[in-house]
Design a protein around this motif. Structure first.
Motif, PDB file in Angstrom:
ATOM      1  N   GLN A  80       0.752  -1.334  -0.047  1.00 54.90           N
ATOM      2  CA  GLN A  80      -0.032   0.103  -0.130  1.00 54.90           C
ATOM      3  C   GLN A  80       0.836   1.149   0.175  1.00 54.90           C
ATOM      4  OE1 GLN A  80      -3.292   0.044   2.847  1.00 54.90           O
ATOM      5  NE2 GLN A  80      -3.717  -2.166   2.480  1.00 54.90           N
ATOM      6  N   ARG A  81       2.122   1.250   0.924  1.00 56.58           N
ATOM      7  CA  ARG A  81       2.859   2.363   0.742  1.00 56.58           C
ATOM      8  C   ARG A  81       3.477   2.659  -0.285  1.00 56.58           C
ATOM      9  NH1 ARG A  81       5.699   0.931   6.635  1.00 56.58           N
ATOM     10  NH2 ARG A  81       4.008   1.488   7.970  1.00 56.58           N
ATOM     11  N   GLU A  82       3.837   1.543  -0.900  1.00 52.18           N
ATOM     12  CA  GLU A  82       4.669   1.703  -2.354  1.00 52.18           C
ATOM     13  C   GLU A  82       3.816   2.134  -3.457  1.00 52.18           C
ATOM     14  OE1 GLU A  82       6.430  -1.848  -3.290  1.00 52.18           O
ATOM     15  OE2 GLU A  82       7.961  -1.886  -1.549  1.00 52.18           O
ATOM     16  N   LEU A  83       2.558   1.789  -3.376  1.00 56.13           N
ATOM     17  CA  LEU A  83       1.322   2.143  -4.394  1.00 56.13           C
ATOM     18  C   LEU A  83       1.194   3.555  -4.384  1.00 56.13           C
ATOM     19  CD1 LEU A  83      -0.078   0.980  -6.921  1.00 56.13           C
ATOM     20  CD2 LEU A  83      -1.861   0.361  -5.472  1.00 56.13           C
ATOM     21  N   GLU A  84       0.976   4.267  -3.132  1.00 53.06           N
ATOM     22  CA  GLU A  84       0.702   5.355  -2.930  1.00 53.06           C
ATOM     23  C   GLU A  84       2.108   6.363  -3.332  1.00 53.06           C
ATOM     24  OE1 GLU A  84      -0.668   6.575   1.134  1.00 53.06           O
ATOM     25  OE2 GLU A  84      -1.614   4.405   1.389  1.00 53.06           O
ATOM     26  N   ALA A  85       3.231   6.104  -2.904  1.00 54.97           N
ATOM     27  CA  ALA A  85       4.252   6.747  -3.436  1.00 54.97           C
ATOM     28  C   ALA A  85       4.296   6.998  -5.056  1.00 54.97           C
ATOM     29  CB  ALA A  85       5.564   6.237  -2.877  1.00 54.97           C
ATOM     30  N   GLU A  86       4.077   5.667  -5.662  1.00 57.17           N
ATOM     31  CA  GLU A  86       4.309   5.652  -7.061  1.00 57.17           C
ATOM     32  C   GLU A  86       3.152   5.973  -7.987  1.00 57.17           C
ATOM     33  OE1 GLU A  86       5.213   1.651  -7.717  1.00 57.17           O
ATOM     34  OE2 GLU A  86       7.234   1.579  -6.590  1.00 57.17           O
ATOM     35  N   GLU A 112      -2.691   8.893  -8.689  1.00 63.02           N
ATOM     36  CA  GLU A 112      -4.202   8.833  -8.795  1.00 63.02           C
ATOM     37  C   GLU A 112      -4.495   7.975  -7.459  1.00 63.02           C
ATOM     38  OE1 GLU A 112      -8.274   9.063  -9.480  1.00 63.02           O
ATOM     39  OE2 GLU A 112      -6.356  10.185 -10.144  1.00 63.02           O
ATOM     40  N   TYR A 113      -4.050   6.881  -7.322  1.00 58.17           N
ATOM     41  CA  TYR A 113      -4.326   6.084  -6.004  1.00 58.17           C
ATOM     42  C   TYR A 113      -4.121   6.662  -4.866  1.00 58.17           C
ATOM     43  CZ  TYR A 113      -4.125   1.904  -2.710  1.00 58.17           C
ATOM     44  OH  TYR A 113      -4.200   1.199  -1.641  1.00 58.17           O
ATOM     45  N   ALA A 114      -3.259   7.398  -4.796  1.00 58.19           N
ATOM     46  CA  ALA A 114      -2.541   8.452  -3.490  1.00 58.19           C
ATOM     47  C   ALA A 114      -4.013   9.103  -3.318  1.00 58.19           C
ATOM     48  CB  ALA A 114      -1.565   9.100  -3.430  1.00 58.19           C
ATOM     49  N   ARG A 115      -4.436   9.872  -4.366  1.00 57.50           N
ATOM     50  CA  ARG A 115      -5.506  10.811  -4.143  1.00 57.50           C
ATOM     51  C   ARG A 115      -6.902  10.027  -3.666  1.00 57.50           C
ATOM     52  NH1 ARG A 115      -9.972  12.336  -6.536  1.00 57.50           N
ATOM     53  NH2 ARG A 115      -9.763  10.544  -7.958  1.00 57.50           N
ATOM     54  N   GLN A 116      -7.081   9.076  -4.266  1.00 57.17           N
ATOM     55  CA  GLN A 116      -8.191   8.170  -3.938  1.00 57.17           C
ATOM     56  C   GLN A 116      -8.206   7.767  -2.290  1.00 57.17           C
ATOM     57  OE1 GLN A 116      -8.540   4.794  -6.460  1.00 57.17           O
ATOM     58  NE2 GLN A 116      -8.931   6.005  -8.388  1.00 57.17           N
ATOM     59  N   ARG A 127      -9.981   8.534   3.295  1.00 58.33           N
ATOM     60  CA  ARG A 127      -9.454   8.665   4.726  1.00 58.33           C
ATOM     61  C   ARG A 127     -10.335   9.926   5.182  1.00 58.33           C
ATOM     62  NH1 ARG A 127      -6.415   5.029   6.734  1.00 58.33           N
ATOM     63  NH2 ARG A 127      -4.925   4.130   5.389  1.00 58.33           N
ATOM     64  N   GLU A 128     -10.521  11.136   4.243  1.00 57.88           N
ATOM     65  CA  GLU A 128     -11.192  12.164   4.770  1.00 57.88           C
ATOM     66  C   GLU A 128     -12.791  12.012   4.967  1.00 57.88           C
ATOM     67  OE1 GLU A 128     -10.504  14.993   1.534  1.00 57.88           O
ATOM     68  OE2 GLU A 128      -8.488  15.414   2.411  1.00 57.88           O
ATOM     69  N   GLN A 129     -13.251  10.914   3.904  1.00 53.77           N
ATOM     70  CA  GLN A 129     -14.575  10.489   4.319  1.00 53.77           C
ATOM     71  C   GLN A 129     -14.711   9.791   5.549  1.00 53.77           C
ATOM     72  OE1 GLN A 129     -16.158   8.384   1.128  1.00 53.77           O
ATOM     73  NE2 GLN A 129     -18.095   7.764   2.154  1.00 53.77           N
ATOM     74  N   LEU A 130     -13.804   8.921   5.764  1.00 57.42           N
ATOM     75  CA  LEU A 130     -13.822   8.099   7.145  1.00 57.42           C
ATOM     76  C   LEU A 130     -13.468   8.903   8.199  1.00 57.42           C
ATOM     77  CD1 LEU A 130     -13.594   5.423   8.428  1.00 57.42           C
ATOM     78  CD2 LEU A 130     -11.343   5.136   7.788  1.00 57.42           C
TER      79      LEU A 130
END
Length: 400
Positions: free
Chosen positions: A335-341, A344-348, A353-356
């Motif tokens: 998950q961390r690597e995908l967010e860094a790379e 669009e995934y990081a934005r989602q 998390r903001e909704q949560l």
């Protein structure tokens, strides 16, 4: 270490000092002119995350904070001294919310991160600013601007990668003891864990994550049964939920019914929280004869119609716990690597998390107001004791 996971305080910045009207009057200086200085700026109020602070209890009884007022200006073009700022230290993981508007002022997730919550007022102008070719002796000056005033709510949610979920006595505390250095209380009766516990889990060298154990849920928790849902908000920052199921509860209850009840209570509290990845752990296998373990586990999984990841463990005997740790570590790193790379995934993820955060905040406030209303009704009926319901005290153990 005892701490309060929510507090409402008022902060007031200092007013700016007043400017002055003054004229230079010295011997042999017949045309001194205006020399009134400006007022000093009022002090501001900041809130700063601090790793050495693990509690909001400092804001339970002291709830009003005010910065110093700026000093007035003086003659000889002397500017008044600025008021001293006030810096309030809070634990990492604290969210700052404006009570009136409901807007999030800041979310402190790193040590040293600082947010301005009330800005000091500017100082007034001395009469020097108002001199001109047609007004050589102005007597005009301005007063300082009033500092900002705010009522804010501090909300603390523990920072963890994995959150433990399950019925009381499902073995959550035993599990976190088995995989980390945390030593929460373990006993053979329900609700042994009354407060959240944190433990740092080491998978390998330089590979670790934080696990959070919260008090167990029971059916009807959303309506206030047991300890209610007051601690579920501490799972809002986790990446993965670890659902611990006791395969043979000591009270003779059905493990399938218990697991479904936990999932139902989670959805009642926050449908968004229920969307987090869930790993099922069938725990306490040492209580079942080895010959019938596989058949019993298959029965539970079939009844639950479970298609996600599942592990079979015995937290007491440390059986199967390492496999769970390695799986969780791999998932967290992916998950961390995908967010860094992937932006669009990081934005989602950020939007999720903001909704949560918003959903859990709304549910927690509603639950607390309902609890206060219930306590008030009990006291009016002579059924309750008198105590302060303003804050919920919990205890966190954070060790490595």
């Amino acid at each position: 270490m005892r701490f309060v996971d929510e507090a409402v305080i008022t902060v007031e910045a200092g007013d700016g000092g007043n400017g002055v009207a003054s004229f230079r009057r010295e011997k042999f200086v017949p045309f001194g002119g205006p020399d009134g200085g400006d007022g000093g700026r009022g002090g501001s109020v900041y809130i700063q995350a601090d790793d050495d602070t693990g509690t909001l209890v400092d804001y339970r009884y002291t709830r009003k904070f005010r910065a110093e007022r700026g000093k007035n200006g003086a003659g000889a073009n002397c500017t008044g001294r600025g008021g001293e700022d006030v810096v309030l230290k809070v634990p990492v993981g604290t969210t700052i919310v404006d009570v009136d508007s409901g807007d999030i002022i800041g979310d402190l997730v790193e040590d040293g991160q600082r947010v301005l919550v009330a800005g000091g007022g500017d100082g007034g102008l001395g009469n020097t600013h108002f001199k001109s070719s047609t007004n050589r002796s102005p007597r005009k000056f301005t007063t300082g601007i009033k500092g900002e005033f705010r009522e804010i709510r501090l909300e603390l949610k523990v920072l963890a990668d994995v959150g433990l979920l399950g019925m009381p006595n499902a073995g959550k505390s035993t599990f976190i003891r088995a995989v980390s250095a945390a030593k929460p209380k373990v006993a053979d009766y329900p609700f042994t864990t009354m407060v959240p516990n944190l433990g740092v889990v080491d998978a390998d060298r330089h590979r670790s994550f934080v696990m959070a154990d919260i008090p167990g849920l029971i059916e009807g928790a959303a309506e206030g049964a047991g300890l209610g849902i007051r601690f579920l908000k501490h799972l809002a920052r986790t990446r993965i939920l670890l659902h611990i199921v006791d395969v043979q509860p000591i009270d003779g209850s059905d493990p399938v019914h218990n697991a479904k009840a936990i999932i139902g209570e989670l959805k009642k509290f926050s449908p968004t929280l229920a969307q987090l990845p869930v790993v099922l752990v069938l725990n306490k296998l040492d209580q079942i004869e080895e010959a019938s373990r596989e058949e019993w586990c298959k029965h539970i999984l079939d009844e639950l119609e479970w298609t996600g990841p599942v592990f079979r463990t015995s937290g007491l005997l440390l059986e199967g716990t390492k496999e769970v740790v390695y799986y969780l570590m791999d998932q967290i790193e992916q998950q961390r690597e995908l967010e860094a790379e992937d932006p669009e995934y990081a934005r989602q993820v950020k939007a999720f998390r903001e909704q949560l955060e918003a959903e859990t905040r709304e549910q927690t406030i509603a639950a607390k107001e309902a609890y206060r209303a219930m306590r008030k009704a009990q006291r009016e009926a002579g059924q309750g004791d008198d105590f302060d319901d303003d804050d919920d005290e919990v205890e966190v153990i954070y060790v490595r």
